[in-house]
Each structure stands twice: as structure tokens, then as C-alpha cells.
Design an enzyme around this catalytic site. Structure first.
Site, short mmCIF file in Angstrom:
data_model
loop_
_atom_site.label_atom_id
_atom_site.label_comp_id
_atom_site.label_asym_id
_atom_site.label_seq_id
_atom_site.Cartn_x
_atom_site.Cartn_y
_atom_site.Cartn_z
N GLY A 137 -19.29 -0.91 25.36
CA GLY A 137 -19.47 -0.15 24.12
C GLY A 137 -18.16 0.21 23.45
CD GLU A 139 -11.33 -6.84 21.74
OE1 GLU A 139 -10.65 -7.70 22.34
OE2 GLU A 139 -12.51 -6.59 22.02
CB THR A 198 -16.97 -3.15 19.46
OG1 THR A 198 -16.48 -4.08 20.43
CG2 THR A 198 -16.56 -3.63 18.08
N1 LIG Z 1 -24.88 0.29 17.30
C1 LIG Z 1 -24.94 0.15 18.62
N2 LIG Z 1 -25.82 0.88 19.35
C2 LIG Z 1 -25.92 0.71 20.69
N3 LIG Z 1 -25.15 -0.16 21.38
C3 LIG Z 1 -24.27 -0.90 20.70
C4 LIG Z 1 -24.10 -0.77 19.30
N4 LIG Z 1 -23.12 -1.63 18.91
C5 LIG Z 1 -22.72 -2.26 20.01
N5 LIG Z 1 -23.39 -1.85 21.09
C6 LIG Z 1 -23.36 -2.41 22.44
O1 LIG Z 1 -22.07 -2.51 22.99
C7 LIG Z 1 -22.05 -3.63 23.90
C8 LIG Z 1 -20.76 -4.40 23.67
O2 LIG Z 1 -19.69 -3.69 24.21
P1 LIG Z 1 -18.16 -3.96 23.78
O3 LIG Z 1 -18.02 -3.72 22.34
O4 LIG Z 1 -17.31 -3.14 24.68
O5 LIG Z 1 -17.97 -5.50 24.12
S1 LIG Z 1 -16.62 -6.34 23.84
O6 LIG Z 1 -15.53 -5.64 24.42
O7 LIG Z 1 -16.49 -6.51 22.41
O8 LIG Z 1 -16.87 -7.63 24.52
C9 LIG Z 1 -23.28 -4.49 23.61
O9 LIG Z 1 -24.19 -4.40 24.70
P2 LIG Z 1 -25.32 -5.52 25.00
O10 LIG Z 1 -26.35 -5.37 23.92
O11 LIG Z 1 -25.89 -5.14 26.33
O12 LIG Z 1 -24.66 -6.86 24.96
C10 LIG Z 1 -23.81 -3.85 22.36
O13 LIG Z 1 -25.20 -3.91 22.20
#
Ligand SMILES: Nc1ncnc2c1ncn2[C@@H]1O[C@H](COP(=O)(O)OS(=O)(=O)O)[C@@H](OP(=O)(O)O)[C@H]1O
Length: 317
Positions: free
Chosen positions: A54, A73, A56
Site C-alpha cells: 500500500g 517512485e 503508492t
Molecule cells: N485506493 C485503494 N484502496 C485500497 N487499496 C489500494 C488502493 N490503491 C492501491 N491499493 C492497494 O495497494 C496494493 C499495492 O501496494 P504498493 O503500492 O505498495 O505496490 S508497489 O510498491 O507499487 O508494487 C495493491 O494491493 P492488491 O490489490 O492486493 O494488489 C492495491 O490494491
């Protein structure tokens, strides 16, 4: 991995809304106005953690604040930190008069230029490259007034996300799930230990709490960063393309464009073999230590949303 819900695959299948800022070829990005190198006393904000935690979303929430700019990034800061550390170990450095202080000044100035100039200027500059979370002591030394936000998420969700969304992450072998859990454990142990040692300069943010109690968590984060809470942080998606720059190259662009939602909490359910899940406490003991329910294959995340969540945390968690 078995019987999985198919998640949207990153990058290849991105359907970007029109207001997403899509960065074109490098040569078409206008040169940033030339500015003086900022001092390493700047109160920088770093957002890190294991990819798919999470990070981003966290940085988009901060970007929605009118006085903060993280941006995408850089993809290079963690590599640069690793590279400069390897140079420090060599004899070469000892025989040239390049002392630790000279090297620290050069490294901090280089990174500051990248962080400051790869996006718009703001009162509070921020960097989100997940693996800076393995470099907290170095970052604290280089930027003594900086603050770090460490994102933490259930390893089962992280590993499911890497596999299903086909996100390549160095160190994680998607054909060996046990190895992935072991690697997660090694990395999160290091990150949480460094965070603990950074004392009041590092804040652990649990993804599961952030998305269930966004207002409370964002207020807590603002207090930690010494910035005023701004309602815009609760609706980051409305500012994409304005305050929140989002590149199509970012692996989470297709999800971050949505409002904060609970859907990713359970998307890993029914995806792992029971045999693997039954070994979790041995493969990744930090999962339980951090408060995740490792007994159930469909755990409840209510605990992360509870009022007394912070009252009974152990020193690590
Ligand atoms: N708006 C919102 N609400 C809830 N969750 C969200 C949201 N935006 C991003 N995400 C979730 O964040 C997960 C990606 O994490 P990262 O951003 O750390 O990934 S990365 O570093 O860019 O690879 C990724 O998890 P997964 O869905 O399990 O793939 C995203 O769904």
C-alpha cells in the site's frame, strides 16, 4: 497458488482514466527550473515497506495534501543507497581522503537533487521507493530531520498480489511460495527493527487499519509529520492529475486511481494451499508477531480497526 480470483495484471492491462498524468518519453519532460541544492536539514518524508504493502496509496494520500509532494517512485534511490554502501567498504575509499563525512555530504546532495527535482516543488518533499525501508539508519544519518512511514501488510495478501498481478520483485521467486514467505519475514524483520531503532522518527502504518479507519490513521500520520490534516487527503483520487501525479509505469496505478476501499483485504482468500498456510508460523513468524491471525485461512481484520489497536502492541509490532 490455486483457485484464485484473477486480479487485474499491472501495466500490460492498465486502463487509465483520462486525468491520469502519463509521463511521456524522458526527453519530453520539461526541465525543472534550476534551484539551489537544498540542505540535508530538510524535513524529508520517506514512505517505504515491502512492495504491495500500500505504499503508492500512502504516497497518493500525502500528495493530496497541498503542502506535500511525493510523486512517483524514482526507482533509483534504494539502488543508489546500496551502491554507495558498497563503495564505502572498499579500500579505495580509505586511500583517497574521501572520509565518511565527504561521502555523506555527496550522497545526501545527490539524492536530494533527485528527490527535489523529479517533481514539483513543495514545502514538504517526500520520496516513495519501497526499499528505502531497508536503509533507515543511513537515511537518518544523511537527513537528520527526516521522518519515515513504514507500511506493513499481511504477507499472504502481499505474496498473492505479487503472483497474481505479475509484479516482479527482486528476491521473490514466484514459483516458490515458501521462499516468498521466508523472504518477506527476513525483510520485515529488518524493516521493523530499524523502524523501532529510529525511535520517534519512524511510524508503522498498517495497511489494514489505514483502509478501514482512514480518517483516524491519516490524522495520526499528520500528527507524526507535523502537518495539518487536510480533508483532501481522504479523497486522493479526486486530485489525480492535479496534486497527485500518477504515471502509467507505476505498478499500482490501476488501483490507486480508486477511492480507499476494503476489497484488497480478502482477495487472497482461497488462493493458497492449506498445507502451506499451516506452516506459516514457521515460514514467516513475524506475521503472527505483528498481530495477524495465522490460525484461520480467512482471518478477520476487525482487530486492525479496533479502538484499542495501539494499546496492546508488542515492542516489535
Ligand atoms: N485506493 C485503494 N484502496 C485500497 N487499496 C489500494 C488502493 N490503491 C492501491 N491499493 C492497494 O495497494 C496494493 C499495492 O501496494 P504498493 O503500492 O505498495 O505496490 S508497489 O510498491 O507499487 O508494487 C495493491 O494491493 P492488491 O490489490 O492486493 O494488489 C492495491 O490494491
Amino acid at each position: 497458488m490455486k483457485r484464485c480470483k484473477i486480479l487485474e495484471i499491472e501495466i500490460q492491462n492498465l486502463k487509465l482514466s483520462e486525468n491520469l498524468v502519463v509521463f511521456e518519453e524522458q526527453k519530453q519532460i520539461p526541465e525543472r527550473e534550476s534551484r539551489k541544492i537544498l540542505s540535508n536539514d530538510e524535513p524529508l518524508i520517506f514512505v517505504g515497506g515491502i512492495p504491495r504493502s500500500g505504499t503508492t496509496l500512502m504516497r497518493a494520500i500525502l500528495d493530496a495534501h497541498p503542502n506535500v509532494r511525493c510523486g512517483g517512485e524514482t526507482m533509483m534511490i534504494p539502488n543508489f543507497l546500496s551502491w554507495q554502501a558498497s563503495w564505502r567498504k572498499s579500500d579505495w575509499a580509505n586511500n583517497t581522503g574521501i572520509t565518511r563525512k565527504v561521502m555523506d555530504d555527496a550522497v545526501s546532495a545527490f539524492m536530494m537533487e533527485i528527490i527535489a527535482k523529479h517533481g514539483e516543488m513543495a514545502d514538504r518533499l517526500c520520496n516513495k521507493d519501497p526499499y528505502t525501508a531497508l536503509w533507515l539508519p543511513t537515511l537518518q544519518r544523511l537527513y537528520p530531520n527526516s521522518k519515515f512511514i513504514l507500511m506493513i501488510r499481511d504477507a499472504r495478501a502481499i505474496i498473492h498480489s505479487m503472483i497474481e498481478r505479475k509484479v516482479p520483485v527482486v528476491g521473490y521467486n514466484i514459483s516458490d511460495e515458501k521462499q516468498m514467505f521466508r523472504n518477506w519475514n527476513t525483510e520485515i524483520r529488518k524493516m521493523t527493527t530499524q523502524c523501532m531503532m529510529a525511535g520517534g522518527n519512524c511510524l508503522k502504518v498498517y495497511y489494514e487499519r489505514l483502509i478501514q479507519r482512514p480518517k483516524d490513521e491519516i490524522e495520526r500520520i499528520c500528527q507524526f509529520l507535523d502537518i495539518e490534516f487536510d480533508e483532501r487527503m481522504l479523497k486522493h483520487e479526486e486530485f489525480i492529475g492535479v496534486e497527485v501525479a500518477l504515471s502509467s509505469q507505476e505498478f499500482s496505478a490501476s488501483q490507486v486511481k480508486n477511492s480507499i476501499n476494503n476489497e484488497p483485504l480478502t482477495s487472497w482468500f482461497d488462493c493458497f494451499d492449506m498445507e502451506l498456510l499451516s506452516k506459516l508460523d514457521r515460514l514467516a513468524p513475524f506475521l503472527k508477531l505483528l498481530g495477524y491471525d495465522t490460525e484461520s485461512d480467512k482471518p478477520s481484520y476487525d482487530y486492525f480497526a479496533s479502538d484499542d489497536f495501539f494499546e496492546f502492541r508488542s515492542v516489535y509490532s
